[in-house]
Design an enzyme around this catalytic site. Sequence first.
Site, mmCIF file in Angstrom:
data_model
loop_
_atom_site.group_PDB
_atom_site.id
_atom_site.type_symbol
_atom_site.label_atom_id
_atom_site.label_comp_id
_atom_site.label_asym_id
_atom_site.label_seq_id
_atom_site.Cartn_x
_atom_site.Cartn_y
_atom_site.Cartn_z
ATOM 1 C CB CYS A 63 -7.344 -4.662 -8.819
ATOM 2 S SG CYS A 63 -6.757 -5.556 -7.369
ATOM 3 C CG HIS A 103 -3.525 -5.775 -11.937
ATOM 4 N ND1 HIS A 103 -3.620 -4.423 -11.695
ATOM 5 C CD2 HIS A 103 -3.806 -6.393 -10.756
ATOM 6 C CE1 HIS A 103 -3.938 -4.227 -10.426
ATOM 7 N NE2 HIS A 103 -4.055 -5.404 -9.837
ATOM 8 C CD GLU A 138 -2.911 -3.045 -14.945
ATOM 9 O OE1 GLU A 138 -2.691 -2.780 -13.754
ATOM 10 O OE2 GLU A 138 -3.952 -3.620 -15.338
#
Length: 576
Positions: free
Chosen positions: A399, A525, A527
Site C-alpha cells: 500500500c 494487502h 497479509e
Amino acid sequence: MKYVVVTGGGMSGLGKGVTSSSVGVLLQACGLRVTCIKIDPYLNIDAGTMSPFEHGEVFVLQDGGEADLDLGNYERFLDVTLTSDNNITTGKINRTVMEKERRGAYLGKTVQVVPHVTDEIQDWIQRVAHAPVDGKEGPPDVCVIELGGTVGDIESCPFVEALAELSYRVGDFCLIHVSHVPVLSAVGEQKTKPTQHSVRTLRSLGLAPNILACRSNSPLEGYAREKLARSCHVSSGSVLSLHDVGKNVWRVPILLRDQKAHEAVLRVLNLDVKEPDLKEWTARAELFDALVEPVRIALVGKYMGLTRINKDAYFSVEKALLHASVALRKKLAVDWVPAEDLEDGTAQENPNAYKAAWNKLKGADGILVPGGFGDRGVEGKILAAKHARENRIPYLGICLGMQVAVIEFARSVLLDMQDANSTEFDAETKNPCVVFMPEGSRTHVGGTMRLGSRRTYFHHNDHHDVGCMAARLYGNVRHRYEVNPEMVARFEEAGLWFSGRDESGERMEIVELGEHPFYVGVQFHPEFKSRPGKPSPVFTGLVAAACGQLESVLQQSHGESNGFEKTDGVGKVVEK
C-alpha cells in the site's frame, strides 16, 4: 446450531482471541464445521477509524468490512472467510435499532435496551451463525462467539444480558470463561481469588461458566485447580490451564487437546464425534520450535509507539512473514524500525535512535514497508526504499510502501522530478506521482476506502523474457490514493514496471523494479489472506529472496501453476 461463548474477566489482554480460535481448531479437528463471531462493545460502527496505537491493526475482510484483529486470528487458525457481519459492535446494533425505530417497526413501543437491543443482538447472532464460511453449502455445526472486553464493563452489559437470554433460547450453549491466575513474587503461589471474583461477577449478570480457562505463566497447580473447581461450581476436568507457550501460539490447540478440552465442550453441547486429528497442526508447531537458521527482516513502520514497539499495529504483516519463513524452514527475526528514526531530523534530535534505526536497516536480509496514513514518517519510509533499491536488498512495499517506492524512484532516477510526492502529503506538488482516488471522500474517513475483494490482472513486459516476478510467484496469478496513471509510461521507460493493474488498466496494483533481486510493491494487502501452511506468495518471495532461495521458489511456483492469473484488492488469488 451449537454455541460456544468465550468471555474474559479481571483484565484485558488475556488471549480470548487465541483461545476462541484454538477451541475452533479443536472442534474442526473433531470433524465439525465452525464459524466465529466477535462482539466488540465499543460505540464505533467498525474498527476502521481507530488508531493503530490504541487498537492495533484493522483487519480487512473479503466484503470490505473493517474489523478487529481477532477476526484475522479466526481466519488464519480456521482457514475460513468471514464478513463484516461476523463482527458485532454496539455502533452497528444501535444503528440498526434506530433505523427500525424511525421506520416505525416497533409500532409505537418505547424502545429500550431490554428487549429491543438485546433481541437485535440475539437475532444478529443467530442469523450470522447459520451462514457458511468454509466454502461449503449448509450451516456450520458450531458458532464460537468471543465477547470482547472484560465482564462487568458498562458497555458490555447489553451483550451479556443478550447472551444470557440466548443460552435459554437455544439450549446447546457452552460458556468458557478466561481469567488470570497470577503468582505474587513475594508469596510464590498461584492465587485464585481474581478468577473467583470474576466468576462471581459473571454469575451476577445471569451467566454461569461451564469451563474455566486459566491464564498463567506456568501450568496450573493441582491445588489451584481443585480450589477453582469447588468455588466456581465446575468439575476439575473443566478447569483448563492456559499457561504461556512462548511465541508459538500454534501450541495452544494442542495444549487444549492434551487436557481433553474438547470432551468438556462436547459434553455440554451434547455432541458425540470423533477424537480430534491434529497431526498436521502438531507437525507445524513442532517445525516452528525446531527452526534455527534465521532470516532477518526490517519492518519499517510508523505505528511503533514511543516507549515500546506496538506489534499489534502490524499483526497480520508479522504473521504473514512468519508463515512464509516457516514454509522456507527459516527462523523469523523481525527488526522493528520506526520510520521517523531514519530521517535527518532524528539525527539531530536523537542521534542514538537514528544510529540504531540505520544499523537495523543495514543489517537486514530484507526490508518490508507496510501501509499507513498521514505524512509522519513518510520520508523515513522513502529512505528505506532508496536504501533497498541502491543496495539491492530484497524489498516489499505494501500500500503506502508501494507508493513511497514509486516516489523514491521518481526523485532519484527521473532527474526532473526531485520534488515528486503524493498529493496526500503535498497537495501542491508539481510532480504528483500518487493522487487521490476519484471515489474517495475528503470529508469522511469511515467506510470510504476501496476495500474488499477485487481483481488485478498481470501485464507482460516485452523487455523481460521471464515475465513479471509477481506472476511467477502466484503461479501465473487499501488506501485513498493511487499511482498517477499519467506518469506510468515514464516510469516504465526508466525501468520501474507496473506488472499488475485493475480491470480498467488505469489503477496500478503491482510494481516491480527490473535488474533487482526482489523489489516489489503492491497496492493491495496480501497479509490478510496468508494462512499457516498457505503463505502469501509475495511474502514468500520476499523471505525467499532474503535467504537466497528465490529462484527455487519461482521454479516450484511455475511447476505448480494451476492457471492462476489474477489477484484481488486484498491480495487474494482468484482462480480462473
